[in-house]
Motif scaffolding. Structure first.
Motif, mmCIF file in Angstrom:
data_model
loop_
_atom_site.group_PDB
_atom_site.id
_atom_site.type_symbol
_atom_site.label_atom_id
_atom_site.label_comp_id
_atom_site.label_asym_id
_atom_site.label_seq_id
_atom_site.Cartn_x
_atom_site.Cartn_y
_atom_site.Cartn_z
ATOM 1 N N ASN A 65 0.851 -1.030 0.029
ATOM 2 C CA ASN A 65 0.135 -0.041 -0.166
ATOM 3 C C ASN A 65 0.768 1.255 0.096
ATOM 4 N N LEU A 66 2.055 1.358 0.668
ATOM 5 C CA LEU A 66 2.761 2.461 0.971
ATOM 6 C C LEU A 66 3.488 2.826 -0.353
ATOM 7 N N ILE A 67 3.931 1.738 -1.113
ATOM 8 C CA ILE A 67 4.643 1.948 -2.353
ATOM 9 C C ILE A 67 3.521 1.821 -3.835
ATOM 10 N N GLN A 68 2.485 1.517 -3.292
ATOM 11 C CA GLN A 68 1.392 1.307 -4.280
ATOM 12 C C GLN A 68 1.899 0.113 -5.403
ATOM 13 N N PHE A 69 2.227 -0.937 -4.867
ATOM 14 C CA PHE A 69 2.528 -1.992 -5.961
ATOM 15 C C PHE A 69 1.955 -3.257 -5.301
ATOM 16 N N PRO A 70 0.926 -3.741 -6.028
ATOM 17 C CA PRO A 70 0.080 -4.852 -5.384
ATOM 18 C C PRO A 70 0.836 -6.116 -5.022
ATOM 19 N N LEU A 71 0.603 -6.616 -3.830
ATOM 20 C CA LEU A 71 1.174 -7.981 -3.397
ATOM 21 C C LEU A 71 1.194 -9.015 -4.331
ATOM 22 N N ASN A 72 0.379 -9.037 -5.181
ATOM 23 C CA ASN A 72 -0.097 -10.127 -6.110
ATOM 24 C C ASN A 72 1.002 -10.103 -7.432
ATOM 25 N N HIS A 73 1.878 -8.816 -7.499
ATOM 26 C CA HIS A 73 2.474 -8.598 -8.444
ATOM 27 C C HIS A 73 4.198 -8.892 -8.162
ATOM 28 N N TRP A 74 4.452 -9.300 -6.697
ATOM 29 C CA TRP A 74 5.554 -9.436 -6.247
ATOM 30 C C TRP A 74 6.316 -10.614 -6.767
ATOM 31 N N VAL A 75 7.545 -11.025 -6.548
ATOM 32 C CA VAL A 75 8.232 -12.228 -6.472
ATOM 33 C C VAL A 75 9.053 -12.478 -5.377
ATOM 34 N N GLY A 76 9.197 -13.594 -4.721
ATOM 35 C CA GLY A 76 10.060 -13.779 -3.690
ATOM 36 C C GLY A 76 10.902 -14.981 -3.816
ATOM 37 N N ALA A 77 11.952 -15.221 -3.203
ATOM 38 C CA ALA A 77 12.709 -16.249 -3.051
ATOM 39 C C ALA A 77 12.999 -17.198 -1.697
ATOM 40 N N GLU A 78 13.452 -18.290 -1.840
ATOM 41 C CA GLU A 78 13.939 -19.096 -0.739
ATOM 42 C C GLU A 78 15.472 -18.770 -1.179
ATOM 43 N N GLN A 79 16.124 -17.962 -0.293
ATOM 44 C CA GLN A 79 17.435 -17.710 -0.509
ATOM 45 C C GLN A 79 18.662 -18.621 0.101
ATOM 46 N N THR A 80 19.656 -18.982 -0.505
ATOM 47 C CA THR A 80 20.331 -19.987 -0.130
ATOM 48 C C THR A 80 21.891 -19.680 -0.185
ATOM 49 N N HIS A 81 22.183 -18.166 -0.194
ATOM 50 C CA HIS A 81 23.521 -17.965 -0.126
ATOM 51 C C HIS A 81 24.484 -18.240 -1.636
ATOM 52 N N ASP A 82 23.796 -18.748 -2.477
ATOM 53 C CA ASP A 82 24.281 -19.084 -3.633
ATOM 54 C C ASP A 82 24.310 -17.850 -4.626
ATOM 55 N N THR A 83 24.566 -18.284 -6.112
ATOM 56 C CA THR A 83 24.405 -17.438 -7.052
ATOM 57 C C THR A 83 23.604 -17.705 -8.052
ATOM 58 N N VAL A 84 22.615 -18.156 -7.998
ATOM 59 C CA VAL A 84 21.422 -18.422 -8.981
ATOM 60 C C VAL A 84 20.908 -17.415 -9.240
ATOM 61 N N ILE A 85 20.575 -16.662 -10.540
ATOM 62 C CA ILE A 85 19.815 -15.501 -10.715
ATOM 63 C C ILE A 85 18.947 -16.024 -11.847
ATOM 64 N N ARG A 86 17.464 -15.551 -11.712
ATOM 65 C CA ARG A 86 16.439 -15.826 -12.565
ATOM 66 C C ARG A 86 15.985 -14.634 -13.145
ATOM 67 N N LYS A 87 15.734 -14.699 -14.374
ATOM 68 C CA LYS A 87 14.805 -13.684 -15.322
ATOM 69 C C LYS A 87 13.562 -13.767 -14.988
ATOM 70 N N THR A 120 11.777 -8.971 -4.987
ATOM 71 C CA THR A 120 11.867 -8.640 -3.680
ATOM 72 C C THR A 120 13.015 -9.894 -2.984
ATOM 73 N N LEU A 121 13.605 -9.437 -2.060
ATOM 74 C CA LEU A 121 14.557 -10.200 -1.516
ATOM 75 C C LEU A 121 14.744 -9.989 -0.124
ATOM 76 N N CYS A 122 15.035 -11.068 0.798
ATOM 77 C CA CYS A 122 15.289 -10.557 2.281
ATOM 78 C C CYS A 122 16.671 -10.419 2.771
ATOM 79 N N TYR A 123 16.882 -9.841 3.923
ATOM 80 C CA TYR A 123 18.101 -9.399 4.280
ATOM 81 C C TYR A 123 18.087 -9.266 6.115
ATOM 82 N N ALA A 124 19.286 -9.609 6.696
ATOM 83 C CA ALA A 124 19.315 -9.234 8.053
ATOM 84 C C ALA A 124 20.871 -8.880 8.398
ATOM 85 N N ASP A 125 21.711 -8.364 7.411
ATOM 86 C CA ASP A 125 22.850 -8.277 7.525
ATOM 87 C C ASP A 125 23.684 -8.164 6.079
ATOM 88 N N CYS A 126 23.331 -9.155 5.440
ATOM 89 C CA CYS A 126 23.915 -9.174 3.958
ATOM 90 C C CYS A 126 23.697 -7.947 3.250
#
Length: 274
Positions: A65-87, A120-126
């Motif tokens: 709501n704050l950035i006016q970008f609907p949640l069903n338009h987001w993409v997220g990942a199960e991050q594994t500290h690897d280097t796989v990048i997806r288009k 979107t990606l998640c962080y807590a120091d990286c």
């Protein structure tokens, strides 16, 4: 100058990118203004840390709501500290947006040249890495902890874009708020990987405290890798905000001894028809 500006208590945005690129949203959330409680107080964006799913979804909807970008338009990942990048394409929208179960597995980077997708990606120091090539309408994001950094996820993004016809000098990168060198103490095991990554570089992004103990500047290391990949220095901006120093703004895996929430990096072009 600090590239990340406080737009709202709940997020910092990359101000100069957004000013120069109408329709772009790009930034990183803080820990403020959400529904989570306990160690996840308040705006935890990570599904995978043990927080209530309802609270995380509420927090994500608040940002949507704050950035006016609907949640069903987001993409997220199960991050594994690897280097796989997806288009990513519009067909992927919603993947990992409101549940961890269908997030992209084993993925630490995204890029797209389509509108109406929030990466979107998640962080807590990286280190959050943000990429843009305005001439090609290409945007990207990568999650660079020490493993992703020494395995050169930054270079791999540049290479992916080269395959898309984008030269490194057409790429701009913002290196986001993350743990600073004073707070990030590592051992010989990590430094050996750093040395292998930078074998032909004289200036090192670490300092020795004592035998077997070093302060490591992960942001500077990512910058060095980007420079080596051909991205001009004038195209790279680095945040000085530290996730560990600033307890009021950010979650920190190290400072909070592993029991903490996650910030969310996001970047996307709004649909021009909106």
């Amino acid at each position: 100058m600090e590239p990340f500006a406080h737009h709202n208590q709940s997020y910092f945005s990359i101000r100069n990118w957004m000013e120069m690129n109408p329709g772009l949203v790009a930034g990183l959330t803080t820990k403020k203004g959400g529904s989570s409680i306990g160690v996840f107080e308040n705006l935890n964006m990570g599904f995978h840390v043990g927080d209530q799913v309802e609270a995380v979804c509420s927090n994500r909807n608040k940002l949507a709501n704050l950035i006016q970008f609907p949640l069903n338009h987001w993409v997220g990942a199960e991050q594994t500290h690897d280097t796989v990048i997806r288009k990513i394409t519009k067909a992927d929208r919603g993947t990992g947006a409101d549940t961890y179960d269908n997030a992209f597995k084993g993925t630490d980077g995204f890029y797209t040249n389509e509108e109406g997708i929030l990466l979107t990606l998640c962080y807590a120091d990286c280190v959050p890495l943000f990429f843009i090539s305005p001439d090609h309408r290409m945007i990207g994001a990568a999650h660079a902890g020490w493993k992703g950094t020494v395995n050169e996820i930054a270079r791999k993004m540049v290479e992916k874009w080269r395959e898309e016809g984008i030269a490194p000098n057409q790429i701009f990168v913002a290196i986001g708020p993350s743990i600073c060198e004073k707070c990030y103490i590592v051992n010989d095991y990590v430094i050996n990987f750093v040395e292998n990554t930078l074998e032909d570089v004289e200036k090192k992004p670490y300092n020795t405290i004592k035998a077997g103990q070093y302060t490591l500047d992960l942001r500077e290391l990512n910058k060095m890798i980007l420079l080596k990949s051909g991205v001009p220095e004038k195209n790279i901006q680095i945040s000085k905000l530290c996730s560990s120093c600033d307890q009021s703004e950010f979650f920190s895996h190290r400072r909070d001894q592993g029991k903490t929430g996650r910030m969310l990096s996001y970047i996307g072009w709004k649909e021009t028809s909106e």
